[in-house]
Design an enzyme around this catalytic site. Sequence first.
Site, mmCIF file in Angstrom:
data_model
loop_
_atom_site.group_PDB
_atom_site.id
_atom_site.type_symbol
_atom_site.label_atom_id
_atom_site.label_comp_id
_atom_site.label_asym_id
_atom_site.label_seq_id
_atom_site.Cartn_x
_atom_site.Cartn_y
_atom_site.Cartn_z
ATOM 1 N N HIS A 8 -1.045 -6.747 3.005
ATOM 2 C CA HIS A 8 -1.165 -5.824 4.141
ATOM 3 C C HIS A 8 -0.932 -4.391 3.679
ATOM 4 O O HIS A 8 -0.090 -4.125 2.816
ATOM 5 C CB HIS A 8 -0.213 -6.198 5.280
ATOM 6 C CG HIS A 8 1.247 -6.163 4.955
ATOM 7 N ND1 HIS A 8 1.980 -4.994 4.932
ATOM 8 C CD2 HIS A 8 2.124 -7.152 4.651
ATOM 9 C CE1 HIS A 8 3.245 -5.267 4.641
ATOM 10 N NE2 HIS A 8 3.358 -6.573 4.450
ATOM 11 N N GLU B 4 0.351 -5.606 9.838
ATOM 12 C CA GLU B 4 1.123 -6.833 9.663
ATOM 13 C C GLU B 4 2.531 -6.666 10.209
ATOM 14 O O GLU B 4 3.088 -7.587 10.831
ATOM 15 C CB GLU B 4 1.185 -7.201 8.175
ATOM 16 C CG GLU B 4 1.838 -8.552 7.890
ATOM 17 C CD GLU B 4 3.349 -8.484 7.668
ATOM 18 O OE1 GLU B 4 4.008 -9.529 7.628
ATOM 19 O OE2 GLU B 4 3.889 -7.365 7.552
ATOM 20 N N GLU B 5 3.125 -5.505 9.968
ATOM 21 C CA GLU B 5 4.537 -5.289 10.312
ATOM 22 C C GLU B 5 4.791 -5.301 11.810
ATOM 23 O O GLU B 5 5.936 -5.441 12.247
ATOM 24 C CB GLU B 5 5.022 -3.962 9.712
ATOM 25 C CG GLU B 5 4.990 -3.892 8.186
ATOM 26 C CD GLU B 5 6.058 -4.752 7.524
ATOM 27 O OE1 GLU B 5 6.774 -5.478 8.231
ATOM 28 O OE2 GLU B 5 6.160 -4.704 6.283
ATOM 29 N N ASP C 163 6.743 -4.179 -0.716
ATOM 30 C CA ASP C 163 6.251 -4.734 0.548
ATOM 31 C C ASP C 163 5.107 -3.885 1.104
ATOM 32 O O ASP C 163 5.313 -3.091 2.010
ATOM 33 C CB ASP C 163 7.412 -4.808 1.551
ATOM 34 C CG ASP C 163 7.060 -5.558 2.814
ATOM 35 O OD1 ASP C 163 6.078 -6.331 2.802
ATOM 36 O OD2 ASP C 163 7.761 -5.372 3.822
ATOM 37 N N HIS D 93 11.898 -2.928 3.438
ATOM 38 C CA HIS D 93 12.318 -2.251 4.668
ATOM 39 C C HIS D 93 13.556 -1.367 4.491
ATOM 40 O O HIS D 93 13.996 -0.737 5.449
ATOM 41 C CB HIS D 93 12.566 -3.240 5.813
ATOM 42 C CG HIS D 93 11.361 -4.036 6.209
ATOM 43 N ND1 HIS D 93 11.318 -4.807 7.347
ATOM 44 C CD2 HIS D 93 10.155 -4.196 5.619
ATOM 45 C CE1 HIS D 93 10.137 -5.401 7.441
ATOM 46 N NE2 HIS D 93 9.409 -5.040 6.391
ATOM 47 N N ASP E 269 -0.048 -1.744 5.676
ATOM 48 C CA ASP E 269 0.918 -0.945 6.435
ATOM 49 C C ASP E 269 2.335 -1.133 5.910
ATOM 50 O O ASP E 269 2.661 -2.138 5.261
ATOM 51 C CB ASP E 269 0.855 -1.282 7.928
ATOM 52 C CG ASP E 269 1.178 -2.746 8.235
ATOM 53 O OD1 ASP E 269 0.682 -3.616 7.497
ATOM 54 O OD2 ASP E 269 1.914 -3.011 9.208
ATOM 55 N N GLU F 116 3.193 -11.318 -0.695
ATOM 56 C CA GLU F 116 4.460 -10.777 -0.183
ATOM 57 C C GLU F 116 5.541 -10.886 -1.266
ATOM 58 O O GLU F 116 5.458 -11.738 -2.160
ATOM 59 C CB GLU F 116 4.906 -11.542 1.062
ATOM 60 C CG GLU F 116 4.072 -11.271 2.301
ATOM 61 C CD GLU F 116 4.519 -10.022 3.058
ATOM 62 O OE1 GLU F 116 5.399 -9.297 2.547
ATOM 63 O OE2 GLU F 116 3.980 -9.790 4.157
#
Length: 385
Positions: free
Chosen positions: A73, A137-138, A105, A359, A75, A165
């Site tokens: 992903h 995705e997030e 990520d 994150h 984003d 991931e």
Amino acid sequence: MSVLEDTKILLGELISFPTVSSDSNLDMIKHLADRLSACGVEVEIWHNETGTKANLFATLGPKRDGGIVLSGHSDVVPVTDQDWSSDPFKMEERGGKWYGRGTCDMKGFIAAAVAMAPNYAQLDLQRPVHFAFTYDEEVGCFGARALADTLREKDINPAVAIIGEPTSMRIIEGHKGCYEYTTHFIGLEGHGSGPDRGVNAVEYAVRYVSKLLELKMDLQQRAPANSRFEPPWTTINTGALVGGVAHNVIPGKARVEWEMRPVQKSDADYVKDELHKFCAHKLIPAMQAVHPDAAIETEVIGEVDGLEPMDDNKARDLVMELTGANGTDVVPFGTEAGIFQDLGMSVVVCGPGSIEQAHKPDEYVSEDQMAQCLDMLGRLSAKLI
């Protein structure tokens, strides 16, 4: 220039695109499209309804079923109010670690896959290799779901998907789903001294939560006998119950925010069916006996399928062979893998970096992890010819 060095340069370029989910990813998608097109990859870009986001789907090799998908992903999560040691959108190397928002990520895997494309392009490919890079995705896997719809429409049927991931290059063959809802209760306000003349939305919300608690216990008995998850059953969490304005006012509105984490899709169907029957046969008739316009409405925030472990999993077997791993695992966090599995593919999650860094401020991926990822993707070449 080595593939590792090329990957490092490309990752730095990808980090410079601040593709927070609330913003557009189009500049990054165009950059990836240009890189892939330059080595002969056939690239398609599929935009969302507003035209502000896009998925990239690209193919090398023969146009036939049975290909391998490398997916990630585009984003990233916000950096607001995080204390970073350096600019999060300018990759910096310190002590064998590459820092920046999205390094693990999961732009690290995307960079590695795209850096390998020229190598794949030189092969006499007998099966296609696909690159699938998604948006949002997030915030609910919206891009992957749109991608899945397009693949169905175009009758594109890959056999295997590797979702990159951050797993520290461990092979993950299962994770729970994540289904999030907000259930709204519309009653009838009134004075607290006459409760029978109103419809107390908070009280009906409480009864709904009681049903959630009942189902929460039922699900423990539905846990698969061989479940490797912790806990082994589908869970339900009531995140919030909001309603009411004053002590002496019958509340006319309330909402319950809740989620479930299914270990199997049948559990999610069971919960939704039981709640529908409970509302349709008990709560709503009682509410509408007093006020015909009373209602219960459930808003779907997101329904992301889990990745169910399968006895027969060609993706797992392939990646075990590529990495030399002798075991697999399951994880508690969610990915887009279940969406690809629902398309009929064999799927695993395996990528560079640790979820422990995702994150967080000073997110990083180590050079060693990137080298391991490139080694896996390099060994994949032999499976494409």
